[in-house]
Scaffold this active site. Structure first.
Site, PDB file in Angstrom:
ATOM      1  N   ASN A 220       0.981  -1.055   0.118  1.00  0.00           N
ATOM      2  CA  ASN A 220      -0.020   0.133   0.072  1.00  0.00           C
ATOM      3  C   ASN A 220       0.882   1.383  -0.076  1.00  0.00           C
ATOM      4  O   ASN A 220       1.406   1.548   0.972  1.00  0.00           O
ATOM      5  CB  ASN A 220      -0.835   0.087   1.282  1.00  0.00           C
TER       6      ASN A 220
ATOM      7  N   LYS B 107       0.028   4.129  -0.474  1.00  0.00           N
ATOM      8  CA  LYS B 107      -0.610   5.390   0.251  1.00  0.00           C
ATOM      9  C   LYS B 107      -0.562   6.472  -0.675  1.00  0.00           C
ATOM     10  O   LYS B 107      -0.450   6.220  -2.042  1.00  0.00           O
ATOM     11  CB  LYS B 107      -0.137   5.620   1.704  1.00  0.00           C
TER      12      LYS B 107
ATOM     13  N   HIS C 111      -9.571   0.958   4.603  1.00  0.00           N
ATOM     14  CA  HIS C 111      -8.180   1.206   5.455  1.00  0.00           C
ATOM     15  C   HIS C 111      -8.334   2.088   6.656  1.00  0.00           C
ATOM     16  O   HIS C 111      -9.194   2.894   6.615  1.00  0.00           O
ATOM     17  CB  HIS C 111      -7.186   1.854   4.799  1.00  0.00           C
TER      18      HIS C 111
ATOM     19  N   GLU D 189      -6.886   4.459   7.821  1.00  0.00           N
ATOM     20  CA  GLU D 189      -6.681   5.777   7.581  1.00  0.00           C
ATOM     21  C   GLU D 189      -7.802   6.493   7.036  1.00  0.00           C
ATOM     22  O   GLU D 189      -8.332   7.762   7.375  1.00  0.00           O
ATOM     23  CB  GLU D 189      -5.425   6.212   6.860  1.00  0.00           C
TER      24      GLU D 189
ATOM     25  N   GLU E 192      -5.244  -5.103  10.514  1.00  0.00           N
ATOM     26  CA  GLU E 192      -4.415  -4.125  10.920  1.00  0.00           C
ATOM     27  C   GLU E 192      -4.833  -3.424  12.292  1.00  0.00           C
ATOM     28  O   GLU E 192      -5.710  -2.490  12.163  1.00  0.00           O
ATOM     29  CB  GLU E 192      -4.538  -3.151   9.622  1.00  0.00           C
TER      30      GLU E 192
ATOM     31  N   GLY F 296       2.235   2.138  10.794  1.00  0.00           N
ATOM     32  CA  GLY F 296       3.280   3.174  10.529  1.00  0.00           C
ATOM     33  C   GLY F 296       3.848   3.740  11.836  1.00  0.00           C
ATOM     34  O   GLY F 296       4.515   4.929  11.774  1.00  0.00           O
TER      35      GLY F 296
ATOM     36  N   SER G  25       3.472  -2.043  10.395  1.00  0.00           N
ATOM     37  CA  SER G  25       4.875  -2.211  10.677  1.00  0.00           C
ATOM     38  C   SER G  25       5.556  -3.524  10.228  1.00  0.00           C
ATOM     39  O   SER G  25       6.237  -3.732  11.061  1.00  0.00           O
ATOM     40  CB  SER G  25       5.023  -1.865  11.990  1.00  0.00           C
TER      41      SER G  25
HETATM   42  C1  PEP Z   1      -0.855   0.032   6.063  1.00  0.00           C
HETATM   43  O1  PEP Z   1      -0.588   1.165   5.295  1.00  0.00           O
HETATM   44  O2  PEP Z   1      -1.709  -0.623   5.691  1.00  0.00           O
HETATM   45  C2  PEP Z   1       0.314  -0.402   6.763  1.00  0.00           C
HETATM   46  C3  PEP Z   1       0.104  -1.393   7.470  1.00  0.00           C
HETATM   47  O3  PEP Z   1       1.244   0.524   7.064  1.00  0.00           O
HETATM   48  P1  PEP Z   1       2.731   0.269   7.772  1.00  0.00           P
HETATM   49  O4  PEP Z   1       3.179  -1.192   6.966  1.00  0.00           O
HETATM   50  O5  PEP Z   1       3.769   1.375   7.256  1.00  0.00           O
HETATM   51  O6  PEP Z   1       2.548   0.063   9.233  1.00  0.00           O
END
Ligand code: PEP
Length: 252
Positions: free
Chosen positions: A9, A11, A94, A96, A166, A172, A213
């Site tokens: 992803n 983003k 997601h 976000e 997630e 992040g 992460s």
């Molecule tokens: C994500 O954007 O779905 C995500 C898991 O980000 P990160 O791997 O940076 O934590």
């Protein structure tokens, strides 16, 4: 029996030119890895040029969202058919989007049905916030997100979707869940909820990724868990060597 799937992803990162450079770096390495489904999810502006670069490579392309209506006066939105012109996958719900853009379980459900109707493979994100985690209500949250987000789906549609677990506090932040803890949420909460909707057999067929992460260093541990079928990767998907290592770690 479940083919692992790793999706990057990106983003809101990468202009078309930057995206081309990243994809050119990734393609040879990704093509050399089998036994895992590989998906890149660039921002909308890069979807079309990247689709041309991925044709015939066996690497999938995904969008990061779509609108549920098929056309009309929805300024700034992109329809399912528009996504389907170039993509095979779409990320939905997601955290976000839930946190910053008012996404709810109900709108996730609408988008999900619209994505399935045009033949896309949706990656549906669920996960608890830090406050919910600390309050010990992870099960309530993810089960509610699954039940409401997947409302009215047929069993056949259930077999197509991918779930990404997630935990919001892990996205992040550099603070990943432990692999056993993520596996426990997936096995005891998410698959349980899926079994309640689609039956036990189908629940065992649905792929559930971990996201939050994931790095080249911790990927092997996540993928060695029995209920984790790959990852949704944010930050590390922008680093070619790291992303390739993560994909390799998921290969069966
Ligand atoms: C994500 O954007 O779905 C995500 C898991 O980000 P990160 O791997 O940076 O934590």
């Amino acid at each position: 029996m479940r083919t692992p799937i790793v999706a990057g992803n990106w983003k809101m990162n990468k202009t078309v030119e930057q995206a081309r450079v990243l994809v050119a770096e990734l393609v040879p390495g990704l093509q050399a890895i089998s036994g895992v489904e590989k998906v890149l999810c660039p921002p909308f502006t890069a979807v079309m040029p990247i689709s041309a670069m991925l044709t015939g490579t066996g690497i999938g392309l995904g969008a990061q969202n779509l609108h549920w209506e098929s056309s009309g006066a929805f300024t700034g939105e992109v329809s399912p058919a528009m996504v389907k012109e170039f993509c095979q996958y779409v990320i939905l719900g997601h955290s976000e989007r839930r946190a910053y853009f008012g996404e709810t379980d109900e709108t996730v459900n609408r988008r999900l049905k619209a994505a399935l109707a045009v033949g896309l493979t949706p990656i549906v994100c669920v996960g608890e916030t830090l406050a919910e985690y600390e309050a010990g209500v992870t099960a309530d949250v993810v089960i509610r997100q699954i039940v409401a987000g997947l409302k009215d789906l047929t069993e056949e549609q259930g077999r197509v979707i991918v779930i990404a677990y997630e935990p919001v506090w892990a996205i992040g932040t550099g603070r990943a869940s432990t692999a056993p803890a993520a596996n426990q949420v997936i096995a005891d909460m998410i698959r349980l909820a899926l079994a309640g909707i689609f039956g036990k057999e189908t629940a065992q067929l649905i792929r559930v990724q971990y996201g939050g992460s994931v790095t080249a260093a911790n990927a092997v541990e996540f993928f060695s868990q029995p209920d984790i079928d790959g990852a949704l990767v944010g930050g590390a998907s922008l680093k070619p060597a790291d992303f390739l290592q993560i994909v390799q770690a998921a290969a069966r």
